[in-house]
Write a protein that holds these residues in place. Structure first.
Motif, mmCIF file in Angstrom:
data_model
loop_
_atom_site.group_PDB
_atom_site.id
_atom_site.type_symbol
_atom_site.label_atom_id
_atom_site.label_comp_id
_atom_site.label_asym_id
_atom_site.label_seq_id
_atom_site.Cartn_x
_atom_site.Cartn_y
_atom_site.Cartn_z
ATOM 1 N N GLY A 457 -25.549 0.449 13.910
ATOM 2 C CA GLY A 457 -24.596 1.415 13.384
ATOM 3 C C GLY A 457 -23.175 0.937 13.614
ATOM 4 O O GLY A 457 -22.842 -0.222 13.346
ATOM 5 N N TYR A 458 -22.325 1.832 14.164
ATOM 6 C CA TYR A 458 -20.945 1.452 14.482
ATOM 7 C C TYR A 458 -20.850 0.779 15.842
ATOM 8 O O TYR A 458 -19.757 0.435 16.291
ATOM 9 C CB TYR A 458 -20.036 2.681 14.419
ATOM 10 N N GLY A 459 -21.998 0.600 16.488
ATOM 11 C CA GLY A 459 -22.029 -0.185 17.710
ATOM 12 C C GLY A 459 -22.047 0.623 18.985
ATOM 13 O O GLY A 459 -22.371 1.813 19.006
ATOM 14 N N LYS A 460 -21.683 -0.040 20.060
ATOM 15 C CA LYS A 460 -21.676 0.563 21.401
ATOM 16 C C LYS A 460 -20.343 1.268 21.628
ATOM 17 O O LYS A 460 -19.288 0.649 21.495
ATOM 18 C CB LYS A 460 -21.892 -0.533 22.444
ATOM 19 N N PRO A 461 -20.368 2.557 21.953
ATOM 20 C CA PRO A 461 -19.106 3.279 22.163
ATOM 21 C C PRO A 461 -18.330 2.743 23.365
ATOM 22 O O PRO A 461 -18.904 2.198 24.304
ATOM 23 C CB PRO A 461 -19.557 4.724 22.414
ATOM 24 N N ASN A 462 -17.026 2.935 23.316
ATOM 25 C CA ASN A 462 -16.148 2.654 24.453
ATOM 26 C C ASN A 462 -15.393 3.952 24.719
ATOM 27 O O ASN A 462 -14.391 4.248 24.061
ATOM 28 C CB ASN A 462 -15.188 1.514 24.130
ATOM 29 N N PHE A 463 -15.897 4.735 25.648
ATOM 30 C CA PHE A 463 -15.335 6.071 25.845
ATOM 31 C C PHE A 463 -13.935 6.032 26.455
ATOM 32 O O PHE A 463 -13.143 6.960 26.240
ATOM 33 C CB PHE A 463 -16.292 6.929 26.668
ATOM 34 N N TRP A 464 -13.614 4.985 27.199
ATOM 35 C CA TRP A 464 -12.246 4.879 27.705
ATOM 36 C C TRP A 464 -11.288 4.613 26.549
ATOM 37 O O TRP A 464 -10.215 5.215 26.455
ATOM 38 C CB TRP A 464 -12.142 3.784 28.754
ATOM 39 N N LYS A 465 -11.697 3.745 25.625
ATOM 40 C CA LYS A 465 -10.880 3.467 24.447
ATOM 41 C C LYS A 465 -10.751 4.728 23.584
ATOM 42 O O LYS A 465 -9.664 5.006 23.047
ATOM 43 C CB LYS A 465 -11.509 2.339 23.632
ATOM 44 N N ALA A 466 -11.834 5.494 23.469
ATOM 45 C CA ALA A 466 -11.775 6.746 22.698
ATOM 46 C C ALA A 466 -10.781 7.709 23.322
ATOM 47 O O ALA A 466 -9.979 8.357 22.619
ATOM 48 C CB ALA A 466 -13.162 7.382 22.630
ATOM 49 N N TYR A 467 -10.806 7.806 24.651
ATOM 50 C CA TYR A 467 -9.874 8.684 25.362
ATOM 51 C C TYR A 467 -8.429 8.230 25.149
ATOM 52 O O TYR A 467 -7.546 9.041 24.820
ATOM 53 C CB TYR A 467 -10.220 8.695 26.846
#
Length: 487
Positions: A457-467
């Protein structure tokens, strides 16, 4: 050779004892039909007074996101329900206000079919038939006194869960106090064995629980029917642990300070379409209770005879009742996190329902090295949407079992809650954002955003980057959708 034969015989005997005895299903054969109603009818319920059937938390969740209520939110007509229940030999098992459906039970198929003659019934579909036999003891013994000792990782705060949270940048959210506080997560699953008494769960914030699966009064069950969820499979216990565990050097989940609703909607005895109705009922209860996020580690791609198998054409987010319901959730202000399914190595291969739903996050599984787990179901949806949306470690994931021990288990069932807990942490920080905005923020900050495919899909999330991206957009006064279009 004799010793080997003796061991084999002992193992077979042990397996026979563990399996339990099968006995004929008690009483007459029973049937359930799903009745689709034509309208909501005359009712005392009004959209201007939603707290008559929704909690204040549910109403506030919608108000905060600027989401209006609509006719799907109104309860099923009480007058229609009364008229159905008045039919001879008919009882009501459950109902869905979003789908305007009722599940009716009877031993008389003719009586059920006659319900289509009622002026407000549009359609009647068979969704459940009582099995020929069941295990004599339907629920497992609870382990009240003896729990397995914990496996600890000395000096490592996250214990066995270190890799699965750090791979998504989640430990950095925890480091600034984002641990899911103020967020309510509903867990839809097939059983939560011992989740009410495992020592490792003593500090888990369980806000409520409910069993949506119908219980035949002729079969044994606990005095409180809802307590059945704690006697069943420990699949939901494992799922819950990935988010809610809070045991330093043993296992800390991804949202240890969130609140949880435990909702059982999977019938372990059979695989029949009524489980879609149970799922819809559970999702609506989660909405009514004010849940912010739903984790669903359940999926279906075929049912027992006599029901036809699903076709790939039905994976469009609309063709099945469970996926239609799932596709509504973001518009109600709820984020749905769903496992993709474990069918990647079988003849089906594709995602399972409700993972085909729109406006939600379908999670596939990867190894700690970042390679795809071969069992993880693939996309896209039938109408061409990217599926899975994202991936996380699930081959294997560190969890706590119904025996209270740390285990490593494989499945998209366990990659989904790892993501779900961190979604709660992210939403804790960006509380004013809508469900759909948080979903899109997670997608656009994943490592395969620019080149998505049907495996990762869109890959592995980076929740720190999202924040950090969410905070940056706030300072720039830019909406998430604007940022997506710019990229």
């Amino acid at each position: 050779m004799k010793h080997v034969l003796a061991i084999i015989l002992l193992l077979l005997f042990a397996l026979t004892i563990h399996a339990g005895k099968l006995t004929r299903y008690p009483g007459e054969r029973k049937y359930m039909y799903r009745l689709t109603l034509t309208d909501k009818g005359e009712s005392n319920y009004s959209l201007s007074h939603p707290t008559r059937w929704l909690s204040a938390k549910s109403v506030e969740r919608r108000r905060r996101q600027g989401l209006p209520l609509d006719s799907t939110d109104l309860p099923v007509s009480p007058r229609y329900l009364k008229m159905i229940a008045a039919q001879k030999g008919i009882s009501i098992v459950g109902k869905s206000r979003w789908n305007n459906t009722v599940v009716a039970l009877s031993t008389d198929t003719l009586a059920l079919q006659k319900l289509t003659g009622l002026p407000f019934v549009n359609k009647a579909e068979l969704v459940w038939v009582s099995p020929d036999s069941v295990e004599k003891k339907l629920y497992k013994e609870k382990y009240h006194e003896h729990f397995s000792p914990w496996d600890s990782v000395r000096g490592e705060r996250y214990g066995s869960g270190k890799e699965q949270i750090e791979s998504l940048g989640g430990q950095r959210l925890h480091g600034i106090g984002l641990r899911g506080r103020g967020i309510t997560i509903a867990v839809l699953d097939g059983g939560f064995q011992n989740a009410n008494n495992i020592p490792a769960f003593s500090n888990v914030r369980i806000e409520g629980f409910r069993d949506m699966v119908w219980h035949d009064p002729l079969l044994p069950h606990p005095d409180n029917a809802d307590d059945q969820i704690f006697y069943e499979s420990d699949h939901g216990t494992r799922v819950l642990s990935a988010m809610a565990a809070n045991n330093p050097e043993v296992l800390i989940g991804t949202a240890p300070e969130a609140h949880y609703w435990l909702l059982r909607c999977e019938d372990q005895r059979t695989e029949q379409p009524v489980e879609q109705d149970y799922w819809a009922m559970a999702a609506e209860l989660a909405d009514s209770a004010g849940a912010d996020i739903i984790n669903s580690s359940l999926g279906y791609n075929e049912f027992d005879a006599p029901y036809p198998k699903l076709s790939l054409q039905q994976l469009d987010g609309r063709s099945t009742l469970i996926s239609r319901t799932a596709s509504m959730l973001a518009a109600k202000g709820i984020i749905l996190i769903s496992s993709a399914g474990n069918t990647g190595m079988g003849p089906w291969k594709k995602i399972c329902i409700p993972a085909d739903a729109d406006d939600m996050l379908t999670v596939g599984a990867i190894t700690p090295e970042g390679t795809n787990a071969p069992f993880s179901a693939v996309g896209p949806s039938q109408d061409g949407r990217m599926k899975p949306d994202i991936v996380a470690i699930g081959s294997p994931a560190a969890l706590i079992s119904g025996r209270g021990s740390v285990v490593h288990d494989m499945g998209t069932s366990f990659s989904a809650p790892v993501v779900c807990g961190l979604t709660a942490c992210l939403w804790q920080a960006l509380r004013h954002r809508t469900a759909l905005e948080i979903i899109n923020l997670i997608r656009m900050t994943s490592n395969n955003w620019t080149t998505p495919n049907n495996i990762f899909g869109y890959g592995k999330p980076n929740f720190w980057k999202a924040y950090m991206t969410g905070r940056l957009l706030e300072t720039q006064g830019m909406e998430i959708e604007e940022h997506i279009h710019e990229k």
